[in-house]
Design a protein around this motif. Structure first.
Motif, PDB file in Angstrom:
ATOM      1  N   VAL A 323       2.374   7.949  -3.062  1.00  0.00           N
ATOM      2  CA  VAL A 323       1.839   7.058  -4.171  1.00  0.00           C
ATOM      3  C   VAL A 323       2.953   6.806  -5.216  1.00  0.00           C
ATOM      4  O   VAL A 323       2.884   5.714  -5.930  1.00  0.00           O
ATOM      5  CB  VAL A 323       0.525   7.203  -4.498  1.00  0.00           C
ATOM      6  CG1 VAL A 323      -0.438   6.935  -3.286  1.00  0.00           C
ATOM      7  CG2 VAL A 323       0.176   8.550  -5.214  1.00  0.00           C
ATOM      8  N   GLY A 324       3.673   7.839  -5.547  1.00  0.00           N
ATOM      9  CA  GLY A 324       4.465   7.727  -6.780  1.00  0.00           C
ATOM     10  C   GLY A 324       5.911   7.081  -6.521  1.00  0.00           C
ATOM     11  O   GLY A 324       6.139   6.484  -7.396  1.00  0.00           O
ATOM     12  N   ALA A 325       5.805   6.585  -5.128  1.00  0.00           N
ATOM     13  CA  ALA A 325       6.693   5.693  -4.914  1.00  0.00           C
ATOM     14  C   ALA A 325       6.216   4.116  -4.719  1.00  0.00           C
ATOM     15  O   ALA A 325       7.003   3.259  -3.988  1.00  0.00           O
ATOM     16  CB  ALA A 325       7.644   6.041  -3.395  1.00  0.00           C
ATOM     17  N   ASN A 326       4.883   4.125  -5.093  1.00  0.00           N
ATOM     18  CA  ASN A 326       4.125   2.534  -4.699  1.00  0.00           C
ATOM     19  C   ASN A 326       4.288   2.409  -3.272  1.00  0.00           C
ATOM     20  O   ASN A 326       4.461   1.249  -2.998  1.00  0.00           O
ATOM     21  CB  ASN A 326       5.087   1.609  -5.515  1.00  0.00           C
ATOM     22  CG  ASN A 326       4.937   1.592  -6.949  1.00  0.00           C
ATOM     23  OD1 ASN A 326       4.146   2.361  -7.526  1.00  0.00           O
ATOM     24  ND2 ASN A 326       5.261   0.620  -7.833  1.00  0.00           N
ATOM     25  N   ILE A 327       3.651   3.467  -2.555  1.00  0.00           N
ATOM     26  CA  ILE A 327       3.667   2.959  -1.138  1.00  0.00           C
ATOM     27  C   ILE A 327       2.374   3.737  -0.761  1.00  0.00           C
ATOM     28  O   ILE A 327       2.163   4.889  -1.212  1.00  0.00           O
ATOM     29  CB  ILE A 327       4.829   3.715  -0.359  1.00  0.00           C
ATOM     30  CG1 ILE A 327       6.051   3.161  -0.405  1.00  0.00           C
ATOM     31  CG2 ILE A 327       4.244   3.728   1.247  1.00  0.00           C
ATOM     32  CD1 ILE A 327       7.139   3.707   0.125  1.00  0.00           C
TER      33      ILE A 327
END
Length: 456
Positions: A323-327
């Protein structure tokens, strides 16, 4: 280059519900689905990933009111299910779970359900590009942002990406490997040949006197392989789906006692094909009185092609998302599981809804915790059951079914009573094994690759 807020790869239940939730929360949303043809659908659409049965409490997990599901989606309302072992069997007429749906469950038309979810997404304002595949996705962590390269060479940039490409995980594996340690790969956990089962089913017309319209039927211990079993699901009219699921790449050398399985033959030089397994099952059950090919004909206008379909089923434990990569990864792509380690339309719908809503509201950092609260009990319960039966052979299934019948006691509704002492040592062993395995997966330990293992 085209820019959108949320890009979704995959148009099955996870992708479609993600698109509906993201668009309804105001995000500019595009969904890409490469599409497959089916004989029971006018246009190309998402691939089928299950035998399309829905239990009562699964509707609540999907976060739907059962009244809103269109009538044409539901094929047969169910009163229960039958589990058949080599010499013993058991009936279950309740799931034992609190549920708003008043019946045991229902069978449904998978393509119509998918189409309904697509209609909801389109009505919410999502751009659905069915028939358009995605070739690759690359992430720039400075945003973060994602560049999707489409099958035709075009590119699109999105702030958030939701990977919902199902158990085949064509895009998911490489997309997640951007954030794994050197020398490791997410394929160690989610490689389709290792993490999936294969399913095959035929649409067969049953004689009126044999068609059980309100019951599911499963045969356990009839074929080798972890959670390998045939089934019959009633459809509309007197058509039923007769199918099976089994591990990918299994050989006879992997089977300890092939002579103990009713659907194997001494003359077999390999594991039978799905169609051969089904022919043998029908012959075993009905061949004394009926001609299988004449009295149980394949309905060629159903399914993907000529009344048959083959498809992968996610059969592993889930991974968390980077989620830190917006995934966010949703549904079968992330390895979510259902009964006895198989896929799950209901958990795909719910994870898709969560991913779409959080992406649209810039809250995706909460995704892993939110989906675990929503479906964690379901996953933990089913992973624990799958562990218990992983090494079962035919005799073990007979013992288990006899024990479950004892646990049911004199209950009129077929439920399993909670007092283990009334059923003796066998019940105590089953319950103890279940509790032990379920305890081992507490606090989200059923996850096989956690968020903190990604490298940004």
């Amino acid at each position: 280059m085209e820019h959108v807020d949320v890009a979704i790869i995959g148009g099955g239940p996870a992708g479609a519900t993600a698109a509906e939730r993201a668009a309804s929360h105001g995000a500019e949303t595009v969904l890409f689905e490469q599409g497959v043809p089916r004989e029971d659908r006018a246009e190309v659409g998402p691939d089928s990933t299950d035998a399309a049965g829905m239990l009562d409490y699964w509707i609540d997990i999907m976060d739907f009111e059962f009244e809103e599901i269109p009538d044409e989606v539901v094929l047969q309302e169910l009163e229960g299910t039958d589990f058949v072992g080599p010499t013993s069997s058991v009936e279950l007429n309740t799931t034992g779970m609190d549920a708003s749906y008043p019946k045991f469950g229902y069978t449904f038309h998978r393509a119509r359900m998918d189409d309904w979810l697509h209609e909801r997404a389109a009505d919410a304002g999502a751009d659905l590009r069915v028939g358009t595949g995605v070739k690759s996705i690359e992430t720039d962590l400075s945003g973060p942002s994602h560049t999707l390269t489409l099958a035709n060479g075009d590119e699109l940039e999105a702030e958030y990406a939701i990977l919902a490409d199902g158990p085949q995980r064509r895009i998911t594996l490489d997309a997640l490997d951007q954030f794994t340690k050197p020398g490791s790969s997410i394929a160690e956990h989610l490689s389709p040949p290792e993490a999936n089962h294969i399913a095959y089913q035929e649409y067969r017309e049953f004689p009126d006197e044999l068609f059980e319209k309100d019951r599911l039927k499963f045969w356990w211990g009839y074929m080798p392989g972890e959670t390998a079993y045939p089934w019959v699901f009633p459809n509309d009219g007197t058509v039923a789906r007769v199918g099976l699921t089994m591990p990918i790449g299994m050989t006879l050398e992997d089977v300890d006692s092939p002579e103990s399985y009713k659907l194997l033959r001494a003359s077999d030089d390999g594991i039978p094909s799905g169609s051969e397994y089904i022919r043998r099952l029908l012959e075993l059950e009905y061949g004394d009185e009926y001609d299988i090919e004449e009295d149980f004909p394949i309905v060629e206008g159903r399914g993907k092609s000529k009344g048959t379909e083959t498809y992968p089923i996610s059969s592993t434990r889930p991974v968390e998302s980077p989620v830190g990569a917006n995934i966010a990864v949703a549904g079968g792509a992330m390895g979510t599981t259902s009964a006895f380690h198989e896929g799950g339309y209901h958990v795909a719908v719910r994870t898709g809804k969560i991913a779409g809503r959080l992406a649209a509201t810039d809250s995706l950092e909460n995704y892993n915790e939110v989906w675990k609260r929503a479906i964690g009990d379901e996953i933990r319960r089913n992973v624990a059951f799958a562990d218990i039966v992983a090494e079962y052979e035919p005799d073990d299934w007979d013992w288990a079914f006899e024990t479950i019948r004892d646990m049911q006691g004199s209950s009129d509704d077929g439920s399993i009573i909670s007092n283990r002492y009334s059923a003796g040592i066998g019940a105590a062993k089953i319950l103890a094994a279940y509790k032990k395995r379920k305890f081992a997966y507490r606090n989200g330990k059923y996850v096989q690759f956690s968020e903190d293992e990604y490298i940004y």
